[in-house]
Structures are given as C-alpha cells and as structure tokens.
Write a protein that holds these residues in place. Structure first.
Motif, PDB file in Angstrom:
ATOM      1  N   ASN A   1       0.858  -1.175   0.000  1.00 42.80           N
ATOM      2  CA  ASN A   1       0.000   0.000   0.000  1.00 42.80           C
ATOM      3  C   ASN A   1       0.895   1.226   0.000  1.00 42.80           C
ATOM      4  O   ASN A   1       1.509   1.567   1.007  1.00 42.80           O
ATOM      5  CB  ASN A   1      -0.906   0.000   1.240  1.00 42.80           C
ATOM      6  N   GLY A   2       0.996   1.897  -1.166  1.00 47.25           N
ATOM      7  CA  GLY A   2       1.844   3.073  -1.295  1.00 47.25           C
ATOM      8  C   GLY A   2       2.669   3.016  -2.565  1.00 47.25           C
ATOM      9  O   GLY A   2       2.692   1.998  -3.265  1.00 47.25           O
ATOM     10  N   PRO A   3       3.352   4.111  -2.912  1.00 46.12           N
ATOM     11  CA  PRO A   3       4.210   4.132  -4.100  1.00 46.12           C
ATOM     12  C   PRO A   3       5.244   3.009  -4.044  1.00 46.12           C
ATOM     13  O   PRO A   3       5.892   2.801  -3.008  1.00 46.12           O
ATOM     14  CB  PRO A   3       4.873   5.508  -4.028  1.00 46.12           C
ATOM     15  N   THR A   4       5.404   2.293  -5.165  1.00 45.43           N
ATOM     16  CA  THR A   4       6.133   1.032  -5.135  1.00 45.43           C
ATOM     17  C   THR A   4       7.079   0.907  -6.314  1.00 45.43           C
ATOM     18  O   THR A   4       6.762   1.324  -7.424  1.00 45.43           O
ATOM     19  CB  THR A   4       5.146  -0.148  -5.179  1.00 45.43           C
ATOM     20  N   SER A   5       8.243   0.295  -6.064  1.00 44.02           N
ATOM     21  CA  SER A   5       9.192   0.025  -7.132  1.00 44.02           C
ATOM     22  C   SER A   5       9.819  -1.350  -6.925  1.00 44.02           C
ATOM     23  O   SER A   5      10.343  -1.645  -5.852  1.00 44.02           O
ATOM     24  CB  SER A   5      10.287   1.098  -7.159  1.00 44.02           C
ATOM     25  N   PHE A   6       9.742  -2.190  -7.971  1.00 44.13           N
ATOM     26  CA  PHE A   6      10.432  -3.482  -7.996  1.00 44.13           C
ATOM     27  C   PHE A   6      11.349  -3.476  -9.220  1.00 44.13           C
ATOM     28  O   PHE A   6      10.876  -3.344 -10.342  1.00 44.13           O
ATOM     29  CB  PHE A   6       9.448  -4.646  -8.126  1.00 44.13           C
ATOM     30  N   LYS A   7      12.656  -3.605  -8.988  1.00 45.21           N
ATOM     31  CA  LYS A   7      13.605  -3.591 -10.098  1.00 45.21           C
ATOM     32  C   LYS A   7      14.574  -4.762  -9.979  1.00 45.21           C
ATOM     33  O   LYS A   7      15.116  -5.030  -8.902  1.00 45.21           O
ATOM     34  CB  LYS A   7      14.390  -2.274 -10.121  1.00 45.21           C
ATOM     35  N   ASN A   8      14.759  -5.469 -11.100  1.00 46.59           N
ATOM     36  CA  ASN A   8      15.713  -6.576 -11.181  1.00 46.59           C
ATOM     37  C   ASN A   8      15.465  -7.620 -10.095  1.00 46.59           C
ATOM     38  O   ASN A   8      16.404  -8.122  -9.467  1.00 46.59           O
ATOM     39  CB  ASN A   8      17.153  -6.059 -11.079  1.00 46.59           C
ATOM     40  N   CYS A   9      14.188  -7.947  -9.888  1.00 49.03           N
ATOM     41  CA  CYS A   9      13.824  -8.930  -8.870  1.00 49.03           C
ATOM     42  C   CYS A   9      13.456 -10.260  -9.524  1.00 49.03           C
ATOM     43  O   CYS A   9      12.914 -10.283 -10.635  1.00 49.03           O
ATOM     44  CB  CYS A   9      12.660  -8.416  -8.032  1.00 49.03           C
ATOM     45  N   ILE A  10      13.742 -11.364  -8.826  1.00 49.15           N
ATOM     46  CA  ILE A  10      13.493 -12.693  -9.376  1.00 49.15           C
ATOM     47  C   ILE A  10      12.799 -13.563  -8.329  1.00 49.15           C
ATOM     48  O   ILE A  10      13.226 -13.621  -7.172  1.00 49.15           O
ATOM     49  CB  ILE A  10      14.803 -13.375  -9.808  1.00 49.15           C
ATOM     50  N   ASN A  11      11.738 -14.222  -8.746  1.00 48.08           N
ATOM     51  CA  ASN A  11      11.107 -15.247  -7.914  1.00 48.08           C
ATOM     52  C   ASN A  11      11.442 -16.617  -8.479  1.00 48.08           C
ATOM     53  O   ASN A  11      11.126 -16.922  -9.626  1.00 48.08           O
ATOM     54  CB  ASN A  11       9.594 -15.085  -7.877  1.00 48.08           C
ATOM     55  N   ASN A  12      12.099 -17.437  -7.656  1.00 47.85           N
ATOM     56  CA  ASN A  12      12.398 -18.818  -8.013  1.00 47.85           C
ATOM     57  C   ASN A  12      11.489 -19.806  -7.284  1.00 47.85           C
ATOM     58  O   ASN A  12      11.594 -21.013  -7.497  1.00 47.85           O
ATOM     59  CB  ASN A  12      13.858 -19.148  -7.668  1.00 47.85           C
ATOM     60  N   ALA A  13      10.627 -19.304  -6.424  1.00 48.72           N
ATOM     61  CA  ALA A  13       9.838 -20.169  -5.555  1.00 48.72           C
ATOM     62  C   ALA A  13       8.571 -20.668  -6.233  1.00 48.72           C
ATOM     63  O   ALA A  13       8.018 -20.007  -7.113  1.00 48.72           O
ATOM     64  CB  ALA A  13       9.472 -19.419  -4.275  1.00 48.72           C
ATOM     65  N   VAL A  14       8.101 -21.817  -5.784  1.00 50.12           N
ATOM     66  CA  VAL A  14       6.762 -22.294  -6.134  1.00 50.12           C
ATOM     67  C   VAL A  14       5.776 -21.566  -5.225  1.00 50.12           C
ATOM     68  O   VAL A  14       5.928 -21.580  -4.008  1.00 50.12           O
ATOM     69  CB  VAL A  14       6.649 -23.817  -5.935  1.00 50.12           C
ATOM     70  N   ILE A  15       4.790 -20.909  -5.818  1.00 48.94           N
ATOM     71  CA  ILE A  15       3.850 -20.091  -5.051  1.00 48.94           C
ATOM     72  C   ILE A  15       2.499 -20.806  -4.951  1.00 48.94           C
ATOM     73  O   ILE A  15       1.917 -21.208  -5.960  1.00 48.94           O
ATOM     74  CB  ILE A  15       3.630 -18.714  -5.709  1.00 48.94           C
ATOM     75  N   GLY A  16       1.987 -20.966  -3.725  1.00 46.30           N
ATOM     76  CA  GLY A  16       0.636 -21.471  -3.514  1.00 46.30           C
ATOM     77  C   GLY A  16       0.473 -22.971  -3.614  1.00 46.30           C
ATOM     78  O   GLY A  16      -0.645 -23.452  -3.821  1.00 46.30           O
ATOM     79  N   LYS A  17       1.553 -23.727  -3.487  1.00 49.19           N
ATOM     80  CA  LYS A  17       1.430 -25.175  -3.576  1.00 49.19           C
ATOM     81  C   LYS A  17       0.575 -25.703  -2.426  1.00 49.19           C
ATOM     82  O   LYS A  17       0.816 -25.397  -1.258  1.00 49.19           O
ATOM     83  CB  LYS A  17       2.802 -25.835  -3.537  1.00 49.19           C
TER      84      LYS A  17
ATOM     85  N   SER B   1      12.310  -5.130 -15.299  1.00 49.73           N
ATOM     86  CA  SER B   1      13.250  -6.254 -15.415  1.00 49.73           C
ATOM     87  C   SER B   1      13.077  -7.258 -14.282  1.00 49.73           C
ATOM     88  O   SER B   1      14.054  -7.767 -13.725  1.00 49.73           O
ATOM     89  CB  SER B   1      14.699  -5.739 -15.459  1.00 49.73           C
ATOM     90  N   CYS B   2      11.817  -7.541 -13.944  1.00 49.24           N
ATOM     91  CA  CYS B   2      11.522  -8.564 -12.943  1.00 49.24           C
ATOM     92  C   CYS B   2      11.169  -9.872 -13.637  1.00 49.24           C
ATOM     93  O   CYS B   2      10.630  -9.876 -14.746  1.00 49.24           O
ATOM     94  CB  CYS B   2      10.373  -8.117 -12.046  1.00 49.24           C
ATOM     95  N   GLU B   3      11.452 -10.991 -12.966  1.00 48.24           N
ATOM     96  CA  GLU B   3      11.241 -12.290 -13.601  1.00 48.24           C
ATOM     97  C   GLU B   3      10.672 -13.294 -12.615  1.00 48.24           C
ATOM     98  O   GLU B   3      11.105 -13.380 -11.463  1.00 48.24           O
ATOM     99  CB  GLU B   3      12.566 -12.812 -14.161  1.00 48.24           C
ATOM    100  N   ASN B   4       9.707 -14.062 -13.082  1.00 45.53           N
ATOM    101  CA  ASN B   4       9.189 -15.184 -12.315  1.00 45.53           C
ATOM    102  C   ASN B   4       9.570 -16.484 -12.998  1.00 45.53           C
ATOM    103  O   ASN B   4       9.301 -16.683 -14.178  1.00 45.53           O
ATOM    104  CB  ASN B   4       7.665 -15.127 -12.190  1.00 45.53           C
ATOM    105  N   LYS B   5      10.183 -17.379 -12.232  1.00 47.11           N
ATOM    106  CA  LYS B   5      10.572 -18.685 -12.743  1.00 47.11           C
ATOM    107  C   LYS B   5       9.804 -19.819 -12.066  1.00 47.11           C
ATOM    108  O   LYS B   5       9.971 -20.983 -12.434  1.00 47.11           O
ATOM    109  CB  LYS B   5      12.073 -18.902 -12.535  1.00 47.11           C
ATOM    110  N   GLY B   6       8.991 -19.491 -11.075  1.00 43.39           N
ATOM    111  CA  GLY B   6       8.301 -20.517 -10.311  1.00 43.39           C
ATOM    112  C   GLY B   6       6.904 -20.818 -10.827  1.00 43.39           C
ATOM    113  O   GLY B   6       6.267 -19.983 -11.472  1.00 43.39           O
ATOM    114  N   ILE B   7       6.410 -22.006 -10.531  1.00 41.89           N
ATOM    115  CA  ILE B   7       5.027 -22.366 -10.851  1.00 41.89           C
ATOM    116  C   ILE B   7       4.099 -21.620  -9.900  1.00 41.89           C
ATOM    117  O   ILE B   7       4.355 -21.544  -8.691  1.00 41.89           O
ATOM    118  CB  ILE B   7       4.817 -23.879 -10.714  1.00 41.89           C
TER     119      ILE B   7
END
Length: 309
Positions: free
Chosen positions: A48-64, A97-103
């Motif tokens: 909640n508020g002004p937000t910045s995500f740069k060069n971030c990577i998710n390698n995790a499985v989300i919500g299994k 430049s954010c990337e998701n690699k997880g299911i």
C-alpha cells in the motif's frame, strides 16, 4: 509480508532481490476459508503506497497445496497469488526487469471470478481470484489512491495453475497501466474440468491501460464452469472499463476454450469493448482448432468482434 490495509507507506522499494523455496498452503479437509483477503507474492504479499520493484526474481513455487486441495470459499473472498507481488494499491507502481521462474498455483474454490456481464466487488475491494506470473492485481481497491502502473521488460517462465477466476502470464488485474516489452513463456494450459475460465497470455483483466511490444509463447486452455463463460486471449483475456490499447504485440501457441454459446477466444484478446484498439499485432498457431493464416488473422484477433482492429 504486507503493508497496513488502511495506512499507505511513503514508499516501498525492492532492488535486486531474489528468493527460492516453496510458499505452501495446507488445509484440513475440504473446508471453507475464514480469510477475507489472501494476497500472496514471492517477494511481497500486499503493498500500500508508491512502489518500485527492479531486477527482482522469484524462483519459488507459489501457492502449492500440501493437503486439502481446493478449499471452499464464497464470492466475498479474495485470493490473489503471483510470482513477485500479490496486490499493490495506493500510488504509482513500477516493475522493471523482474522475472518469475516458479510455478504459480491458486487452488482456492472461489466463485468471485469475472462473470458474464460485470464484476463482483465486496466492501470496496474488487474480488477476482487471480494467479499471475509477476503481479496479481494493481489498484485492486475501488476507493484507493489511484496511481499508474508501469511494467517493462518483465518475464514469466513459470506455468500458471488457477482453479477459478483469472490466470495471466504477467499481470492479472490492473487499471491505468502501461505494460511494455514483457514476455510470457509459461503455459496456461492445465487441462482440468475445473480450471480457471479466464486466461490471458500477458494480462487477465485491464481497464484504461495499454499493452505494447509484448510477446506470449504459450498454450492457453480455458474451460467453462457453472457460473462463468470461458475467455481466452493470446495477449489479454478481458477489456472492461474502457480505453484499452494493444499495440505491436505477438502471440504464438494454441488456444482452446470449451465451446459454448458464450465462450470467447481470440489470438490477441477474448473480450474487447467498442473503444478497444488493436494495432500492428500478429499471432500464429491455432485458435479453437482453426489454424491461423493470412486469410483469417483479422477475424480471429478478437473473440467478440468488438473494437478497432
């Protein structure tokens, strides 16, 4: 985890952050959730508020789901699962430049999906269950401080497994967004009778937004259900709320929807509006068993034939 739901932060920044592992849920049997808002992201659940995500990577499985698959809920529950951030409100947001690699899983038994003619809302919040590669939902609260969402050079390679609601490669729900140079290679083709009916290779539901120079290379499968008509689009599933543009985007893959009188499938967008504009887009593959060619590409671009192509 999350910001205060009522008090916005001055700013939230994630730079060069990555993770790994499993974000899991466990239920004792087929129970009804008592949670009103469940927002899950690989790096942030709720901002909640002004937000910045740069060069971030998710390698995790989300919500299994470890046990008690497909827990029940009702139309007032809001479940949003995504690789980088679940829900962002309260000001401008930037994902670069954010990337998701997880299911990504969203296995909630949630009937608060976009229905045939309008959308559900509860207590001032939109209530569309979503699974998305990078961002689940932006400006998700109807009375929030409206900001602009910018997503640029983001990538999703993780498969999307949504039980109900929306599945999208980059962003599930957004208004006042500019999405550019993003790529989705993650499949949205989980073949299941109770699979999410609304799928978009890049985005799920947009209003007052533009997608440009994005590429989706994935198969998309959207079945019917008792309350929703399937809407599968190579780039976008649903334009609702006006002023949506799709420019210089490409889709390659196979789109399959359950064939009903109200089902919609399009090589670029499934459900467009009169003022939706598609320009300089291209797609190849199949749309509901029809092979795309020069002769039919314009007619297969939109599922309902509305807008300017």
């Amino acid at each position: 985890g999350g910001c205060d739901f009522d008090a916005a932060a001055k700013s939230v920044k994630f730079d060069d952050v990555s993770n790994s592992g499993i974000f899991s849920t466990k239920y004792d049997g087929n129970v009804t959730s008592s949670i009103d808002k469940c927002f899950v992201g690989g790096l942030a659940g709720f901002v909640n508020g002004p937000t910045s995500f740069k060069n971030c990577i998710n390698n995790a499985v989300i919500g299994k789901v470890l046990s008690g698959a497909n827990p029940k809920s009702d139309s007032k529950r809001k479940f949003v699962f995504a690789g980088i951030a679940g829900v962002v409100i309260g000001g401008d947001a930037e994902f670069v430049s954010c990337e998701n690699k997880g299911i990504i899983f969203n296995k909630q038994y949630c009937n608060s999906a976009v229905n045939n003619n309008d959308y559900d809302s509860a207590n001032g919040w939109y209530s569309v269950c979503t699974a998305a590669g990078v961002l689940g939902a932006f400006d998700y609260k109807e009375t929030s401080v409206s900001g602009k969402l910018t997503m640029k050079d983001c990538i999703n390679s993780g498969d999307l497994n949504a039980y109900r609601g929306i599945g999208a490669g980059i962003v599930g729900f957004a208004r006042n967004a500019e999405i550019s140079s993003c790529t989705n290679n993650g499949s949205l083709a989980q073949h299941s009778a109770s699979n999410s009916p609304h799928k978009g290779g890049i985005a799920g539901w947009l209003m007052k937004s533009e997608i440009k120079k994005c590429i989706a290379k994935c198969d998309i499968y959207a079945p019917t259900s008792s309350t929703n008509s399937p809407k599968a689009g190579g780039i976008l599933s649903i334009a609702r709320g006006g002023e949506v543009k799709i420019t210089d985007c490409s889709y390659y893959g196979e789109i399959i929807v359950s064939k009903t009188e109200t089902s919609l499938s399009g090589g670029v967008i499934a459900a467009s509006e009169d003022d939706t504009v598609l320009t300089d887009c291209k797609f190849g593959g199949k749309v509901n068993d029809i092979t795309v060619s020069e002769n039919n590409v314009a007619s297969l671009a939109t599922g309902n034939g509305l807008g300017v192509v």
